[in-house]
Design an enzyme around this catalytic site. Structure first.
Site, short mmCIF file in Angstrom:
data_model
loop_
_atom_site.label_atom_id
_atom_site.label_comp_id
_atom_site.label_asym_id
_atom_site.label_seq_id
_atom_site.Cartn_x
_atom_site.Cartn_y
_atom_site.Cartn_z
N TRP A 3 1.02 -1.14 -0.03
CA TRP A 3 0.02 0.01 0.06
C TRP A 3 0.87 1.22 -0.10
CZ3 TRP A 3 -4.49 -0.40 -2.09
CH2 TRP A 3 -5.01 -1.31 -2.02
N ASP A 47 -1.69 6.37 6.56
CA ASP A 47 -2.69 5.65 5.94
C ASP A 47 -3.18 4.77 7.20
OD1 ASP A 47 -4.26 3.82 4.68
OD2 ASP A 47 -3.16 3.42 3.04
N LYS A 82 -12.98 -1.46 6.65
CA LYS A 82 -12.55 -2.64 7.55
C LYS A 82 -12.60 -2.30 8.80
CE LYS A 82 -9.05 -2.65 4.16
NZ LYS A 82 -9.20 -3.48 3.02
N1 PMP Z 1 -4.57 1.42 2.06
C1 PMP Z 1 -4.56 0.13 2.78
C2 PMP Z 1 -3.73 0.19 3.96
C3 PMP Z 1 -5.56 -0.74 2.34
O1 PMP Z 1 -5.67 -1.68 3.18
C4 PMP Z 1 -6.59 -0.19 1.15
C5 PMP Z 1 -7.49 -1.36 1.00
N2 PMP Z 1 -7.25 -2.82 0.91
C6 PMP Z 1 -6.12 0.67 0.66
C7 PMP Z 1 -5.31 1.80 0.93
C8 PMP Z 1 -7.22 1.12 -0.50
O2 PMP Z 1 -8.41 1.46 -0.15
P1 PMP Z 1 -9.67 1.56 -1.12
O3 PMP Z 1 -10.02 0.38 -1.82
O4 PMP Z 1 -10.82 2.31 -0.24
O5 PMP Z 1 -9.22 2.70 -2.07
#
Ligand code: PMP
Length: 349
Positions: free
Chosen positions: A90, A160, A184
């Site tokens: 991420w 994040d 989540k």
């Molecule tokens: N950052 C992290 C740490 C994540 O776990 C996720 C989704 N699994 C995201 C960003 C992306 O999230 P979204 O699908 O809402 O864009």
């Protein structure tokens, strides 16, 4: 998972919310009734995380990934450099997106350890001239989590927290900006929480920043520049009230620690299973594990599903298994998984 109590309440209120004779998804985001949800969710966030008035709380569209672009667009000012800690997939994706708008400087490379640990602060590169220092508190795919808040000095710390927000108490005053998608720990997809220090709203935006991506404009409009994702917001509001009822984030942290410890202890005590992450950095939310005999993975997943446990396959980037034990996963869910893992290893050995 979403807490069962929250789902029941949503079900009960589905056709008639607040005695209005209509569903909450049918009313205007600008109605005085919906504004109560908006105001209370802000207030509940403040209470749960002890957020001071120095911070603005926003509820935005676009998921966590939109933040990967919004952050450089809003925070670079006249600076060219932004510092990133790359500790998993991420943060890699955040760097890639940021490189469209600025020069992301990777000051911490988790790569050398295959994302199994986080380099210690004395190995970090210099970020003192960066517009901000960015990191991912919990790398969802690799199951690694920061056991501390990085010290960023005077440089605004941007985090994040998509996959561990509200799983423990954090000192928000150490951050410039925290963001998290809702799906989540805060409810369902469609809404993203952003907590931003008010002075950062004044930074000069990139000239092409879309209005919807402008934090200051969103703040001026109470996150209602356009039609809000009202049902996701409503669900988030219910989850926040559920968190308060559980005893807040100190109680959640205790419960989450207990759940994770049980599962890691079991894995460590059985050679049939292993976890690749260095102990100090093991995630309390995403427990990744491998079977000593990889050829048994498919059977493991099939039998787990038949026993009522879904979503145990690891992320497609890394394979293996992953048990996501977010806030709403009850302790009995973890006990059930451990029982299954035990009997499976006996059956398959
Ligand atoms: N950052 C992290 C740490 C994540 O776990 C996720 C989704 N699994 C995201 C960003 C992306 O999230 P979204 O699908 O809402 O864009």
């Amino acid at each position: 998972m979403i807490p069962v109590e929250v789902m029941r309440q949503a079900q009960q209120e589905f056709l008639d919310w607040n005695g209005m004779g209509v569903s909450v998804m049918e009313i205007s985001h600008r109605s005085k009734e919906f504004k109560v949800i908006a105001e209370e969710s802000k207030q509940d966030c403040r209470e749960l995380l002890n957020i001071s008035d120095d911070y603005e709380i926003l509820f935005l569209h676009g998921g966590a990934r939109s933040q990967f672009a919004m952050i450089p667009m809003n925070l670079m000012g006249d600076n060219k450099k932004a510092a990133y800690m790359q500790t998993g997939i991420w943060s890699e994706l955040a760097v890639k997106e940021a490189s469209r708008y600025c020069q992301p400087d990777i000051v911490v490379h988790g790569d050398a350890t295959h994302y199994r640990s986080i380099p210690e602060p004395k190995a970090w590169g210099d970020f003192s001239n960066a517009a901000y220092l960015y990191y991912v508190d919990n790398e969802t795919v690799h199951g690694i989590e920061f056991p501390y808040v990085p010290d960023s000095g005077d440089v605004p710390l941007v985090c994040d927290m998509s996959s561990n927000i509200m799983s423990r108490l954090v000192d928000v005053s150490k951050f410039g900006l925290i963001f998290a998608c809702a799906q989540k720990n805060l409810g369902q997809a469609g809404i993203t929480l952003v907590i931003i220090r008010k002075d950062l709203l004044k930074r000069k935006k990139m000239p092409f920043t879309p209005s919807m991506f402008d934090y200051a404009l969103q703040a001026e409009n109470d996150s209602m520049l356009n039609t809000s994702p009202t049902y996701s917001w409503y669900m988030l509001g219910l989850v926040l009230k559920w968190l308060k009822k559980q005893g807040g984030l100190t109680a959640m942290a205790e419960r989450n620690n207990r759940k994770a410890k049980k599962l890691y202890d079991f894995i460590d005590q059985h050679d049939f299973y292993s976890n690749p992450v260095e102990k100090a950095f093991r995630s309390r939310m995403n427990v990744v594990f491998n079977l000593a005999d990889k050829t048994l993975e498919e059977r493991f997943l099939k039998e787990a599903k038949a026993a009522g446990m879904m979503g145990l396959e690891g992320h497609r980037y890394v394979g293996g298994m992953r048990a996501s034990i977010y806030n709403a996963m009850p302790e009995e869910g973890v006990d059930m998984l451990i029982d299954f893992m035990k009997t499976f290893s006996e059956r398959a050995a």
